[in-house]
Design a protein around this motif. Sequence first.
Motif, PDB file in Angstrom:
ATOM      1  N   VAL A 305      13.014 -39.155 -10.988  1.00  7.26           N
ATOM      2  CA  VAL A 305      14.025 -38.902  -9.957  1.00  7.26           C
ATOM      3  C   VAL A 305      15.381 -39.372 -10.474  1.00  7.26           C
ATOM      4  O   VAL A 305      15.645 -40.571 -10.564  1.00  7.26           O
ATOM      5  CB  VAL A 305      13.683 -39.620  -8.632  1.00  7.26           C
ATOM      6  CG1 VAL A 305      14.728 -39.269  -7.574  1.00  7.26           C
ATOM      7  CG2 VAL A 305      12.294 -39.240  -8.152  1.00  7.26           C
ATOM      8  N   LYS A 309      21.249 -36.211  -9.437  1.00 11.93           N
ATOM      9  CA  LYS A 309      20.775 -34.997  -8.767  1.00 11.93           C
ATOM     10  C   LYS A 309      20.349 -35.302  -7.332  1.00 11.93           C
ATOM     11  O   LYS A 309      20.491 -34.463  -6.435  1.00 11.93           O
ATOM     12  CB  LYS A 309      19.604 -34.398  -9.549  1.00 11.93           C
ATOM     13  CG  LYS A 309      19.977 -33.922 -10.944  1.00 11.93           C
ATOM     14  CD  LYS A 309      18.760 -33.412 -11.696  1.00 11.93           C
ATOM     15  CE  LYS A 309      19.131 -32.950 -13.110  1.00 11.93           C
ATOM     16  NZ  LYS A 309      17.939 -32.524 -13.886  1.00 11.93           N
ATOM     17  N   LEU A 310      19.832 -36.514  -7.122  1.00 13.37           N
ATOM     18  CA  LEU A 310      19.357 -36.871  -5.787  1.00 13.37           C
ATOM     19  C   LEU A 310      20.503 -36.988  -4.787  1.00 13.37           C
ATOM     20  O   LEU A 310      20.359 -36.590  -3.629  1.00 13.37           O
ATOM     21  CB  LEU A 310      18.589 -38.200  -5.854  1.00 13.37           C
ATOM     22  CG  LEU A 310      18.057 -38.733  -4.519  1.00 13.37           C
ATOM     23  CD1 LEU A 310      17.059 -37.757  -3.906  1.00 13.37           C
ATOM     24  CD2 LEU A 310      17.408 -40.114  -4.711  1.00 13.37           C
ATOM     25  N   ALA A 313      21.492 -33.675  -3.277  1.00 19.93           N
ATOM     26  CA  ALA A 313      20.340 -33.146  -2.548  1.00 19.93           C
ATOM     27  C   ALA A 313      20.126 -33.910  -1.245  1.00 19.93           C
ATOM     28  O   ALA A 313      19.792 -33.308  -0.202  1.00 19.93           O
ATOM     29  CB  ALA A 313      19.083 -33.234  -3.424  1.00 19.93           C
ATOM     30  N   VAL A 362      14.556 -32.475  -5.892  1.00 22.62           N
ATOM     31  CA  VAL A 362      14.947 -32.840  -7.257  1.00 22.62           C
ATOM     32  C   VAL A 362      13.777 -32.626  -8.226  1.00 22.62           C
ATOM     33  O   VAL A 362      13.969 -32.088  -9.337  1.00 22.62           O
ATOM     34  CB  VAL A 362      15.430 -34.304  -7.304  1.00 22.62           C
ATOM     35  CG1 VAL A 362      15.591 -34.785  -8.743  1.00 22.62           C
ATOM     36  CG2 VAL A 362      16.734 -34.465  -6.538  1.00 22.62           C
ATOM     37  N   ARG A 363      12.606 -33.031  -7.796  1.00 20.02           N
ATOM     38  CA  ARG A 363      11.435 -32.875  -8.680  1.00 20.02           C
ATOM     39  C   ARG A 363      11.098 -31.410  -8.935  1.00 20.02           C
ATOM     40  O   ARG A 363      10.633 -31.048 -10.011  1.00 20.02           O
ATOM     41  CB  ARG A 363      10.239 -33.592  -8.050  1.00 20.02           C
ATOM     42  CG  ARG A 363      10.298 -35.101  -8.196  1.00 20.02           C
ATOM     43  CD  ARG A 363       9.189 -35.768  -7.434  1.00 20.02           C
ATOM     44  NE  ARG A 363       8.978 -37.138  -7.899  1.00 20.02           N
ATOM     45  CZ  ARG A 363       8.339 -38.060  -7.180  1.00 20.02           C
ATOM     46  NH1 ARG A 363       7.853 -37.765  -5.979  1.00 20.02           N
ATOM     47  NH2 ARG A 363       8.191 -39.274  -7.664  1.00 20.02           N
TER      48      ARG A 363
END
Length: 365
Positions: A305, A309-310, A313, A362-363
């Motif tokens: 993670v 990017k998290l 999101a 994200v994943r």
Amino acid sequence: MTAEQLISFARGAPSLDIIDVAGLKAAAARAFDADPAGVTAYGTSVGYLPLRKWIADKHGVTPDEVIVTNGSLQADAFFFNHLIKPGDHVVVEKPTYDRTLLGLQNLGAKVHQVTIQPDGIDVDELRALLESGVRPKFAHIIPNYQNPAGVTLSLEKRRVLLELAAEYEFLIFEDDPYVDIRFRGEALPSMLSMDTNTTVVHASSFTKTVCPGVRVGYLVGPAAFIHAIAKTATNLYISPGMVSEAIVHQFCVSGDIERSVATVSAALGERSRVLAESIRKHIPGATFTEPDGGYFLWVDLPTDVDVDKLFPAAMKKGVAIVKGTDFLLDGGQNSVRLAFSAVTVDQIDEGVRRLAEAIEVVRAG
């Protein structure tokens, strides 16, 4: 996403429902009734004198060893600007408050981050750094419910830090705005109170115990040091805000401060517990140290993670966080700081559920 829909774990501030608005209104009226001349005047650069004395009494020092400032961040800035020249070495915790890093870097300091453990800064790592020849001007330490890690510096490590400071001739800047917001465990003595070598300068604030809007903080240190900073303050703004400082003084002498601390501590203790439960339920694989007080929980997420990017999101899902990378010179790509102070209990589980959804986004790439 509107502000009403957003659940924010981003800011370390108490929610309105636990601020004693009525008590502050009454304190303001008392301040103007008791001392209209003092409240409305410029005052002096050391702050509202009755509050200065109250702070001195609280810490067992003389008023000459106290300066009251516009928030503790300004106390930090006065301290940093007074001591640091470009190229000077300083020690901070890893992670540490992001504005501490920014302020020191802007002054050209060479910043050394020393790892934080569940019981505070790694004193063996610090000792090795000192033995390598690094001679810091000071070590910046947030001893209680550290921002952002939430951990508390143990009594033994407080003793070791004082010994190292005396041996290697550096100051300890004890930055302690969260100390009174304790919801479990026993209170530990400040390093200021343990200091026998004049190696500690102490900072704190009423932001976390009264409300952020008062913007009242302070420094406690040797009288000559405080006098020098007072000269700088005079040239900068003549005096800090007498109105807010007089209100805080009345709030303190009336005993409202103790009731406010009890209210905030109880509420945040419940919020911290619910947040930890929600993370365990919704984000398996996340690790954290539950704090004994304060405002923050530092969460290490699974390594797949990326917080860069998290963050966007999570915002799309309606939850605000702070990236771990903000608090570190390097690292933190899989970590976040969650402030539980401004979210009510009924928002917390929903906020963590949204964060878990963002993690899955994200994943999924």
